[in-house]
Design an enzyme around this catalytic site. Structure first.
Site, PDB file in Angstrom:
ATOM      1  N   GLU A 152     -19.928  25.895   0.468  1.00  0.00           N
ATOM      2  CA  GLU A 152     -19.719  24.511   0.879  1.00  0.00           C
ATOM      3  C   GLU A 152     -20.029  24.329   2.371  1.00  0.00           C
ATOM      4  O   GLU A 152     -20.638  23.340   2.775  1.00  0.00           O
ATOM      5  CB  GLU A 152     -18.281  24.086   0.536  1.00  0.00           C
ATOM      6  CG  GLU A 152     -17.870  22.686   0.959  1.00  0.00           C
ATOM      7  CD  GLU A 152     -18.761  21.572   0.412  1.00  0.00           C
ATOM      8  OE1 GLU A 152     -19.580  21.819  -0.485  1.00  0.00           O
ATOM      9  OE2 GLU A 152     -18.652  20.452   0.922  1.00  0.00           O
ATOM     10  N   ASN A 160       0.875  -1.189   0.000  1.00  0.00           N
ATOM     11  CA  ASN A 160       0.000   0.000   0.000  1.00  0.00           C
ATOM     12  C   ASN A 160       0.897   1.220   0.000  1.00  0.00           C
ATOM     13  O   ASN A 160       1.966   1.201   0.599  1.00  0.00           O
ATOM     14  CB  ASN A 160      -0.831   0.077   1.282  1.00  0.00           C
ATOM     15  CG  ASN A 160      -2.016  -0.842   1.252  1.00  0.00           C
ATOM     16  OD1 ASN A 160      -2.235  -1.547   0.271  1.00  0.00           O
ATOM     17  ND2 ASN A 160      -2.768  -0.852   2.329  1.00  0.00           N
ATOM     18  N   GLU A 202     -27.265  19.933   4.922  1.00  0.00           N
ATOM     19  CA  GLU A 202     -27.428  18.497   4.649  1.00  0.00           C
ATOM     20  C   GLU A 202     -27.640  17.669   5.906  1.00  0.00           C
ATOM     21  O   GLU A 202     -28.438  16.750   5.913  1.00  0.00           O
ATOM     22  CB  GLU A 202     -26.154  17.946   3.970  1.00  0.00           C
ATOM     23  CG  GLU A 202     -26.013  18.274   2.526  1.00  0.00           C
ATOM     24  CD  GLU A 202     -24.761  17.628   1.950  1.00  0.00           C
ATOM     25  OE1 GLU A 202     -23.648  18.031   2.347  1.00  0.00           O
ATOM     26  OE2 GLU A 202     -24.894  16.727   1.123  1.00  0.00           O
TER      27      GLU A 202
HETATM   28  C1  F6R Z   1     -22.674  17.028  -0.669  1.00  0.00           C
HETATM   29  C2  F6R Z   1     -22.745  15.955  -1.607  1.00  0.00           C
HETATM   30  C3  F6R Z   1     -23.411  16.176  -2.922  1.00  0.00           C
HETATM   31  C4  F6R Z   1     -22.496  15.696  -4.037  1.00  0.00           C
HETATM   32  C5  F6R Z   1     -23.203  15.783  -5.400  1.00  0.00           C
HETATM   33  C6  F6R Z   1     -22.278  15.407  -6.539  1.00  0.00           C
HETATM   34  O1  F6R Z   1     -22.085  16.657   0.521  1.00  0.00           O
HETATM   35  O2  F6R Z   1     -22.246  14.905  -1.355  1.00  0.00           O
HETATM   36  O3  F6R Z   1     -23.739  17.516  -3.092  1.00  0.00           O
HETATM   37  O4  F6R Z   1     -21.347  16.494  -4.035  1.00  0.00           O
HETATM   38  O5  F6R Z   1     -24.308  14.931  -5.389  1.00  0.00           O
HETATM   39  O6  F6R Z   1     -21.800  14.121  -6.372  1.00  0.00           O
HETATM   40  P1  F6R Z   1     -20.507  13.623  -7.127  1.00  0.00           P
HETATM   41  O7  F6R Z   1     -19.363  14.422  -6.629  1.00  0.00           O
HETATM   42  O8  F6R Z   1     -20.423  12.173  -6.774  1.00  0.00           O
HETATM   43  O9  F6R Z   1     -20.734  13.839  -8.595  1.00  0.00           O
END
Ligand code: F6R
Length: 604
Positions: free
Chosen positions: A480, A99, A487
């Protein structure tokens, strides 16, 4: 990321190894393999994809007598996820699993190739087994050969090696990547890269320190060395259940992932941020030819990381950059210019809107680049180029380490483009690389900070809403921070540019409006300060996050990095993550699986 197991004893070796690997599945992997040494014969099996493929391949292999074995789940970094690149890697008479990343593998590989050694895989790991065999041929002593091998390795590693020239022992070494060795009451010996693999098997364990190495055998037990000297075995009882082991002792996966950021960022940077330049083996030198602009497209947290890095692309690489929300982009009938590099960002690589936007760009003839955490995902398969973020599997639905590693990859990418376009001098690039190397330190969570945020959180459980405010790069960080909070706390939170509050939202200001003010030293401190003063004058409750004490704040979290805007960015990121976590805990919510949310959004 990758997982390691090892075993010496008389249980069914295959079962013990595969079972241990199954406990490490949560870390994510794209191929797996085992090697078993019995009666001076080594048998090895590898399979791409899930462990069930390896089980299928080994279904007629039943090693019931005494013996030893090593196993591995691989998350591709150097070389594609193929069977050849899967571990264990073999030489003429030895097998190794590893690893981490051997930073000087190219140098070592060239030397060995010049001496006639043939390499089968594209991995950095294979150099270890060939180096060992070369040293053994010269020294005729396996322990000395192993020591000589380890001394040549630079970078991070946890290594297990078995060899037919010393068929009673497993050799091990650890530096920078975790490794645990343990035994049970029968003196069977177990290895694992996380204690999740040892729970229910070993009764006592040793958590190896960086620089530790040694060997184990059924007769001799565990021999541990450090700098050539034998070291006392500091054995600890292994307690706990498997789920809590996967959480590494933390209450939630999200908490573990916040703490893990320091470690995973080391992986993200490794082999890429060299002393004076940024290198991406995944990109060819002509990658940027003919490109005069960048469009970044993503959803949620990934969108926020793109928005932050657009500041860097324009400022450092002097390249026009715009950032699009994928679900909007798909239907706005965008004008797509083939001279634009289309960058998609996704933790999962499966987000439906991002994937469809990517297909639109590809069909319009744009060069595409994925910044992604999951190799072989749909987005990676479709993109022309991929930079993996190397965050390891992210289990908490609220994304933390994925965001941190996305920002890091794009910061390096902006410098890579700056190098190519010569928009920054070598000295400027080197100074940025120094700052990059400091980030794993900047994101380390110390107990004092966590305790402070935990205490503060009780004052922020009510009110009629939160505004996270910041300027420049800290505006996307405010977005963010607000996203994380809503959330998992289900409280209303918005991210806002600090200078924009007076154009509307300030009407909401009263003592029940909570303002989280991101006040970095390096970017427009005075301007943000006067924006916060305006809110304070209207009695808003203010939590200031800053290296500078701000007298008008109701609460204050002192940050310590003030050498570089990006270290402030990463340090403040951790504070906002912890704040969301602790508010959610106090409200009794399910931190890892918040209501109405899914980890991978594969519908539009
Ligand atoms: C926030 C979160 C979502 C993802 C979004 C995009 O904590 O997890 O807002 O960032 O659904 O997901 P990915 O990055 O997997 O395309």
């Amino acid at each position: 990321m990758c997982g390691i197991v090892g075993y010496i004893g008389d249980e069914d070796i295959k079962e013990v190894l595969v079972d241990g690997l199954r406990e490490l599945e949560y870390r994510g992997y794209d191929s797996a393999g085992i090697a078993v040494l019995q009666d001076n014969e080594i048998q090895s099996f590898k399979a791409v994809g899930k462990l069930k493929n390896l089980e299928e391949k080994t279904k007629n292999f039943n090693p019931h007598a005494f013996g030893m074995g090593i196993g591995h789940t691989r998350w591709a970094t150097h070389g594609k996820p193929t069977e050849i690149n899967a571990h264990p890697h073999l030489g003429e008479f030895s097998y190794v699993v590893h690893n981490g990343i051997i930073e000087n593998y190219q140098e070592l590989k060239k030397e060995l190739q010049a001496e006639g050694v043939r390499f089968l895989s594209q991995t950095d790991t294979e150099v270890i087994v060939h180096l060992f065999e070369k040293s053994y041929k010269a020294l005729n002593d396996p322990m000395q050969a192993f020591e000589a091998t380890v001394n040549k390795l630079e970078g991070a590693y946890a290594v297990l090696l078995m060899t037919k020239v010393d068929p009673d022992r497993i050799y091990f070494a650890k530096n920078g990547s975790p490794m645990i060795v343990g035994n049970n009451d029968k003196n069977d010996i177990f290895f694992g890269s996380s204690d999740a693999a040892l729970i229910g098997k070993a009764t006592e364990v040793i958590y190896l320190d960086d620089g530790d190495y040694g060997y184990t055998s059924a007769k001799e037990g565990i021999t541990l060395l450090h700098n050539g000297k034998e070291k006392t075995l500091n054995k600890k009882a292994l307690l706990g259940d498997k789920i809590s082991a996967q959480k590494g002792g933390f209450r939630f996966f999200m908490e573990k992932e916040i703490y893990e950021q320091s470690e995973v960022l080391v992986d993200t940077v490794m082999g890429r941020a060299l002393d004076t330049k940024i290198q991406f083996e995944e990109l060819d030198p002509n990658f940027f030819d003919g490109i005069d602009g960048i469009t970044i497209c993503a959803c949620g947290t990934s969108y926020n990381s793109g928005l932050a890095c657009a500041y860097l692309f324009e400022r450092q690489a002097k390249i026009r950059t715009n950032v699009e929300i994928a679900s909007e982009f798909r239907y706005k009938e965008p004008l797509l210019d083939p001279k634009t590099l289309f960058v998609v960002i996704s933790q999962s690589g499966e987000t439906a809107d991002t994937l469809e936007a990517l297909k639109m760009a590809r069909d319009a003839g744009l060069k595409t680049l994925a910044i992604c955490n999951v190799d072989n995902s749909s987005i990676v398969r479709i993109s022309d180029y991929t930079l993996l973020t190397r965050a390891g599997i992210e289990k908490g639905v609220a994304s933390t380490k994925a965001f941190a590693t996305q920002v890091m990859v794009m910061w390096m990418l902006s410098l890579y483009i700056a190098q190519h376009k010569k928009t920054m001098s070598e000295e400027e690039i080197s100074a940025e690389i120094q700052a990059i190397r400091h980030i794993p330190q900047a994101v380390k969570v110390n107990d004092k900070l966590h305790e402070k945020v935990k205490r503060l959180s009780k004052r922020y459980l009510h009110g009629h809403g939160f505004f996270f405010i910041g300027r420049d790069l800290f505006y996307p960080l405010a977005l963010e921070g607000a996203l994380k909070l809503k959330e998992i706390s289900y409280l209303h939170a918005e991210g806002y540019p600090a200078g924009e509050m007076k154009h509307g939202p300030i009407a909401l200001a009263d003592s029940e409006l909570f303002t989280i003010a991101l006040m970095p030293k390096n970017i427009h401190y005075d301007k943000v300060k006067s924006n916060v003063e305006e809110l304070s004058a209207r009695d808003a409750t203010i939590l200031a996050i800053s290296p500078e004490r701000f007298e008008l704040a109701d609460d204050y979290v002192h940050t310590y990095c003030s050498d570089h805007a990006m270290s402030e960015f990463f340090e403040m990121m951790v504070v906002t993550q912890l704040l969301a976590l602790e508010i959610s805990v106090r409200l009794g919510n399910d931190v890892d699986m918040p209501r109405n949310l899914a980890k991978s959004v594969t519908v539009e």
